[in-house]
Design an enzyme around this catalytic site. Structure first.
Site, PDB file in Angstrom:
ATOM      1  N   CYS A 198      43.871-108.243  -6.201  1.00 20.18           N
ATOM      2  CA  CYS A 198      43.377-109.138  -7.522  1.00 20.18           C
ATOM      3  C   CYS A 198      44.899-109.596  -8.458  1.00 20.18           C
ATOM      4  O   CYS A 198      44.990-110.562  -8.169  1.00 20.18           O
ATOM      5  CB  CYS A 198      42.058-108.569  -8.954  1.00 20.18           C
ATOM      6  SG  CYS A 198      41.187-110.009  -9.042  1.00 20.18           S
ATOM      7  N   GLU A 213      39.853 -99.910  -5.770  1.00 17.95           N
ATOM      8  CA  GLU A 213      39.932 -98.869  -6.540  1.00 17.95           C
ATOM      9  C   GLU A 213      38.646 -98.789  -7.970  1.00 17.95           C
ATOM     10  O   GLU A 213      38.329 -97.728  -7.973  1.00 17.95           O
ATOM     11  CB  GLU A 213      41.093 -99.150  -7.649  1.00 17.95           C
ATOM     12  CG  GLU A 213      40.797-100.351  -8.705  1.00 17.95           C
ATOM     13  CD  GLU A 213      40.881-101.464  -8.654  1.00 17.95           C
ATOM     14  OE1 GLU A 213      41.267-101.907  -7.001  1.00 17.95           O
ATOM     15  OE2 GLU A 213      41.253-102.901  -8.755  1.00 17.95           O
ATOM     16  N   HIS A 268      38.550-105.086  -5.773  1.00 14.99           N
ATOM     17  CA  HIS A 268      38.945-104.169  -5.844  1.00 14.99           C
ATOM     18  C   HIS A 268      38.584-102.657  -5.217  1.00 14.99           C
ATOM     19  O   HIS A 268      37.760-102.285  -4.860  1.00 14.99           O
ATOM     20  CB  HIS A 268      38.610-103.952  -7.346  1.00 14.99           C
ATOM     21  CG  HIS A 268      39.174-105.004  -8.373  1.00 14.99           C
ATOM     22  ND1 HIS A 268      39.907-105.194  -8.760  1.00 14.99           N
ATOM     23  CD2 HIS A 268      38.300-106.216  -8.498  1.00 14.99           C
ATOM     24  CE1 HIS A 268      40.053-106.408  -9.729  1.00 14.99           C
ATOM     25  NE2 HIS A 268      39.533-107.116  -8.732  1.00 14.99           N
TER      26      HIS A 268
END
Lengths: 186, 296
Positions: free
Chosen positions: A80, A171, A169
């Site tokens: 991002c 994560e 994302h």
């Protein structure tokens, strides 16, 4: 990869989630806020967050040029905001970037927070759950860039040599495959 | 608690703000100064809390034209405040596409018994809390970010410290209890049982935990970060200081490098001789004028 350290740029953003994701993919991860911490790492993650904030702190703390130099020899993975920092060209608005990956990126390209979304995407790594938050869109890719996944025909996961970018994302999910893939570049 | 897709997106944006500073701004020009200084988001409002306190009267949601002007001026996320319990103001802000709504005690409450049912909105909410029970009640209603209430507009960090210490201590205490003791804790904290269980297991809130209410200097920002805040809201502290641009930059630096005393010292030095906002002693504020006691 054994004995190698992966840094996560921790000026601002979801760096803590990246540390956790890297550790669950089997890496030794550390937070990076200074040049000496950067130079002690074998690879680096640029997290999600606000790219303008990170850019300002990189300049003020004298990290911008060392980070560029780092990218000339070691792998960097940007998600991002991190993808925006790695690009060669950034729009809406135009801003400086590291120019380490031959991509053109438009910031906040899907709209505001109300346009954030979670989708399942086929990719070269298998089906991935992709969380987009005020995400950018990769508008152009150079000849050396390999696209690993697309969404609405736009590249969302791509690599160029040792570097990797995702506009979503990984994560924020429990799935460590994208981070594990990045670790193969070490 | 079910972390459905929408809730994950709401919490996700809060994750992106971590380690950053969210600044109150009242004009597009201030928003640009904040963005340039490195703010990770701005809170658009008509008056900063210290002016609301000074002026008195009913404080409401800001004018749409003002919020829209700020949204057009910057590329970072823009938040705006709705009154506690005023779900129509919240719907209006959602229709405007702000990135986050603060259901805030800084405005005059519209409902003294009920907060907004935030689950049913697409836009995420942040709410203030003074203790763990209050934080978990707000999360139960759907808040995707918690901030300490502190005492807004006071320029005095003491209440934010009290609230952060209380929340962190109460969470830590839960982690050492047996599972059979948790229902009594839910009763004591007046909080949903599932959330008490979650905190007992993880030792933290299921959403990011930020600090607000009284941050006036770079050292204040680093203090609340060291006490466990994951990001910092600065209300009156920036634009009521003598040199907002310099203060804004210095607070951003101290927040990022909160663990490094040399960097925090550099941030303090950057301010030079310029004065922080004038602070208020909490005991000198009449009880009826405290903002932190609004909402429950």
């Amino acid at each position: 990869m054994a004995g190698k350290t992966v840094g996560v740029l921790a000026l601002q953003g979801d760096y803590e989630r990246h540390v956790r994701a890297l550790e669950s993919a089997g890496a030794h991860a550390v937070e990076v806020r200074t040049v000496s911490e950067l130079n002690a790492a074998d690879a680096l993650v640029l997290p999600g967050g606000e790219s303008t904030t990170m850019l300002k702190l990189l300049h003020r703390e004298g990290l911008f040029e060392p980070l560029k130099a780092f990218g000339h020899s070691k792998p960097i993975f940007g998600t991002c905001a991190g993808a925006i920092l790695l690009a060669t060209h950034v729009t809406s608005p135009e801003q400086e970037s590291l120019g380490l990956m031959d991509i053109g990126v438009q910031r906040n390209a899907y709209g505001r927070q109300l346009d954030s979304r979670v989708v399942t995407l086929p990719s070269d790594l298998g089906d991935l759950e992709a969380v987009f938050i005020r995400a950018p869109i990769i508008r152009s890719v150079g000849p050396e860039v390999k696209v690993l996944a697309t969404y609405n025909n736009d590249p969302v996961l791509a690599e160029q040599g040792r570097h990797l970018v995702a506009t979503f994302h990984p994560e924020l999910t429990a799935d460590p495959r994208v981070h594990a893939y990045f670790l193969t570049k070490l | 608690m079910i972390l459905n897709e929408e809730y994950r997106l709401k919490v996700g944006l809060a994750e992106m703000l971590k380690g950053g500073v969210i600044m109150d701004v009242v004009t597009p020009e201030q928003a640009i100064i904040a963005e340039r200084a490195g703010a990770c988001a701005v809170m658009a409002l008509e008056r900063v809390p210290s002016d609301i306190r000074r002026d008195g009267g009913v404080a409401r949601m800001s004018h749409i034209s003002l919020i829209r002007g700020i949204m057009e001026a910057v590329s970072i996320p823009v938040m705006a405040k709705a009154r506690i319990g005023h779900f129509v103001e919240a719907r209006v802000l959602e229709a405007l596409s702000v990135d986050y709504i603060d259901e805030s005690e800084v405005l005059t409450p519209a409902d003294e018994e009920n907060h907004i049912d935030k689950r049913d909105f697409k836009v995420p909410f942040v709410c203030g809390a003074r203790n763990l029970g209050e934080a978990l009640r707000r999360i139960g209603e759907g808040a995707a970010m918690i901030r300490t209430k502190g005492e807004a507009g006071s320029g005095n960090i003491v209440e934010a410290v009290r609230h952060m210490r209380t929340i962190v201590r109460e969470m830590r205490q839960l982690t050492v209890l047996g599972t059979e003791e948790l229902m009594a804790e839910a009763k004591k904290h007046q909080a949903p049982f599932e959330l008490i269980e979650w905190v007992a297991k993880h030792g933290k809130l299921p959403v990011p935990n930020f600090s607000a209410g009284g941050v006036a200097t770079p050292a204040d920002a680093a203090l609340v970060m060291q006490l466990g805040a994951e990001a910092v809201f600065v209300g009156s502290g920036i634009f009521k200081s003598e040199n907002p641009e310099v203060f804004a930059k210095a607070v951003v630096k101290a927040t990022t490098y909160y663990k490094d005393p040399v960097k925090v010292m550099e941030a303090c030095e950057e301010i030079g001789e310029s004065k922080a906002m004038v602070g208020l002693e909490i005991s000198k504020i009449a009880e009826g004028e405290l903002m932190q006691t609004r909402g429950w």
